[in-house]
Design an enzyme around this catalytic site. Structure first.
Site, PDB file in Angstrom:
ATOM      1  CE  LYS A 140     -46.494   9.216  -0.929  1.00  0.00           C
ATOM      2  NZ  LYS A 140     -45.171   8.869  -1.501  1.00  0.00           N
TER       3      LYS A 140
HETATM    4  C1  LIG Z   1     -44.813   8.665  -2.785  1.00  0.00           C
HETATM    5  C2  LIG Z   1     -43.374   8.621  -3.098  1.00  0.00           C
HETATM    6  C3  LIG Z   1     -42.902   8.987  -4.366  1.00  0.00           C
HETATM    7  C4  LIG Z   1     -43.816   9.366  -5.499  1.00  0.00           C
HETATM    8  O1  LIG Z   1     -44.479  10.580  -5.263  1.00  0.00           O
HETATM    9  P1  LIG Z   1     -45.788  10.948  -6.120  1.00  0.00           P
HETATM   10  O2  LIG Z   1     -46.305  12.183  -5.500  1.00  0.00           O
HETATM   11  O3  LIG Z   1     -46.716   9.787  -5.947  1.00  0.00           O
HETATM   12  O4  LIG Z   1     -45.355  11.121  -7.527  1.00  0.00           O
HETATM   13  C5  LIG Z   1     -41.531   8.982  -4.570  1.00  0.00           C
HETATM   14  N1  LIG Z   1     -40.675   8.595  -3.608  1.00  0.00           N
HETATM   15  C6  LIG Z   1     -41.091   8.226  -2.378  1.00  0.00           C
HETATM   16  C7  LIG Z   1     -40.104   7.783  -1.375  1.00  0.00           C
HETATM   17  C8  LIG Z   1     -42.457   8.240  -2.075  1.00  0.00           C
HETATM   18  O5  LIG Z   1     -42.866   7.865  -0.864  1.00  0.00           O
END
Ligand SMILES: *Cc1c(COP(=O)(O)O)cnc(C)c1O
Length: 493
Positions: free
Chosen positions: A110
């Site tokens: 993120k």
């Molecule tokens: C948010 C997240 C995901 C999923 O990503 P999306 O963009 O919501 O599909 C997968 N792994 C981790 C560690 C995340 O923080």
């Protein structure tokens, strides 16, 4: 003019800066570009560093006179020490190349977008001459919350409220969030799951009542969730960057096709990859990987999105999702921008929990996407097997991708070079990873310590010493009360 409109067709198109500030479309849909994607020439990109590449890609979505502003924002996000040099290291592990997206300030992918979004937000406030305070509302399954908090803490003109499922995040994730510093942040637990939090936050944006309150108190609401265009646009960059890294390293030739393996939940990550492909990145297949909450696997194989199913709490909690918001954008692209059709699907989803795309659209989707899912036991087994075979330590989410990819290769014999997006540091989910490697159950901080001794993989800087930080936020509310809580916070302004 580069404008953005709603997937559900009912909002007048708006410009980039307004879209960033607004977050979600007025009609409850998601904002999408109302212009053709700019095609890039790979040869022009191959030698660019991360900041220059990010400037080049992101500028394609911004008014022409915004390029220098975007460049400055990208320097702030990616070249001031929040990330190590290079930003996204790529390395082989067995039959994949792992692109590590977790070297930012909260050790999860993120950070790739949320290091930049607050800068885009301040930029947009200035461009629009906005003098109201923006209240960022964020629902999180664990990682978005902390990344948004770090990004927005003490940013002038903003405050941020994060709602997380009290029982649905890892110990490290919770500790990271509730110890956040800064004078404009608040973290609130809810008795409910991520979908409850996300649904409430989405409702807040379209609530006439809250809108009136906001006007009264000189505040407006926006989102740091992946419904904001400021999330998926920065994510397009690392698809290009991991590809050009492999070209520079001599692992592939310029123009070679690759596959991407994407551990998915809200589908924002994978959507960014598909857009990269529209912009000229040679991608053959996206392998969409899910955990036991396998609603996406079913959708990509049958064309039916059926949310009438049990919600499981798993050892890959950031992917514990039944309402995958960004899928709406993909379906809109696949429907050639037919907003009425998307509005109809979403109404069906709302009323019955289910919608079904037609055969033609399913065929189109299947020609570009493959999907699979992994049980919790197989996640643990995958972490162990991969470490034994390759010496590479996967986190639980990345393990979902690695495991699903092995099944994909076994089923298809597709040996196109594959890039696995690693979405979190294994130290964010240390109990599960330690158990996978040793069979032992230990508490969270012992696990971090021992994993380090065992593997010598460095502990990411944001996670060092977090057990000793002061807990600043303890409030937990019922999911039914989220909107009331938001109303109270607006009145306090
Ligand atoms: C948010 C997240 C995901 C999923 O990503 P999306 O963009 O919501 O599909 C997968 N792994 C981790 C560690 C995340 O923080």
């Amino acid at each position: 003019m580069k404008l953005y409109k709603s997937t559900r067709g009912q909002q007048k198109p708006i410009d980039f800066y307004t879209s960033i500030l607004q977050g979600i479309a007025d009609d409850g849909g998601l904002l999408v570009p109302d212009f053709a994607f700019e095609k890039k020439t790979l040869a022009d990109l191959v030698d660019m560093n991360y900041v220059d590449l990010a400037t080049e890609i992101i500028s394609s979505f911004v008014p022409a006179d915004g390029r220098e502003l975007i460049h400055q924002a990208c320097i702030g996000a990616y070249d001031t020490g929040l990330f190590a040099k290079g930003v996204v290291p790529v390395q082989p592990a067995g039959n994949v190349y792992v692109a590590e997206l977790f070297h930012g300030q909260t050790a999860a992918f993120k950070d790739m977008a949320l290091s930049l979004l607050p800068r885009l937000m301040t930029l947009s406030l200035k461009q629009k001459g906005e003098n109201r305070e923006v209240m960022i509302l964020t629902a999180t399954s664990g990682d978005t919350g902390k990344a948004a908090l770090e990004g927005f803490k003490d940013v002038e003109g903003t405050c941020i409220k994060v709602f997380y499922p009290e029982e649905g995040v890892s110990a490290v994730q919770k500790q990271q969030m509730v110890t956040t510093e800064g004078n404009n942040v608040e973290i609130i637990g809810i008795n409910g799951n991520f979908d409850d939090a996300q649904t409430a936050v989405k409702k807040a944006f379209v609530s006439a009542e809250l809108k009136a309150l906001c006007d009264e108190h000189n505040v407006f609401l926006s989102s740091a969730n992946s419904i904001n265009i400021g999330r998926f646009i920065p994510q397009i960059v690392y698809y290009f960057y991991s590809y050009t890294t492999l070209v520079r390293d001599g692992e592939i030739k310029l123009g070679d096709e690759v596959n991407f393996v994407v551990p998915s939940g809200n589908f924002g990550n994978c959507l960014a990859g598909w857009i990269a492909k529209q912009m000229g990145l040679p991608v053959k297949t996206f392998v969409v990987a899910s955990n036991k909450n396998n609603i996406l696997t079913d959708f990509f194989t049958t064309g039916v999105y059926d949310a009438n199913r049990e919600f499981y709490k798993t050892n890959a909690p950031a992917m514990d999702i039944l309402v995958s918001s960004n899928l709406e954008r993909l379906v809109w692209f696949m429907a050639d921008g037919d907003g009425d059709r998307i509005a109809k699907y979403m109404q069906e989803l709302n009323e019955t929990g289910i919608y079904r795309i037609d055969e033609a659209m399913l065929a189109k989707i299947k020609s570009e996407f493959a999907a699979g899912c992994l049980s919790e036991d197989d996640v643990i087994k995958t972490i162990r097997d991969c470490y034994k075979k390759t010496g590479y330590m996967l986190d639980t989410h990345t393990a979902v991708g690695y495991g699903v990819y092995q099944e994909y290769v076994a089923a298809t014999n597709d040996t196109t070079p594959a890039i696995l997006l690693s979405t979190a540091s294994p130290y964010k989910f240390p109990e599960s990873v330690y158990k996978a490697l040793t069979g032992e159950d230990v508490d969270v901080y012992t696990a971090i310590d021992r994993l380090h001794k065992l593997t010598h993989v460095p502990i990411p800087y944001p996670l060092r010493g977090i057990q000793d930080k002061e807990v600043r936020f303890k409030e937990v509310v019922n999911k039914e009360d989220i909107l009331d809580v938001i109303a109270t916070r607006i009145k306090d302004k």
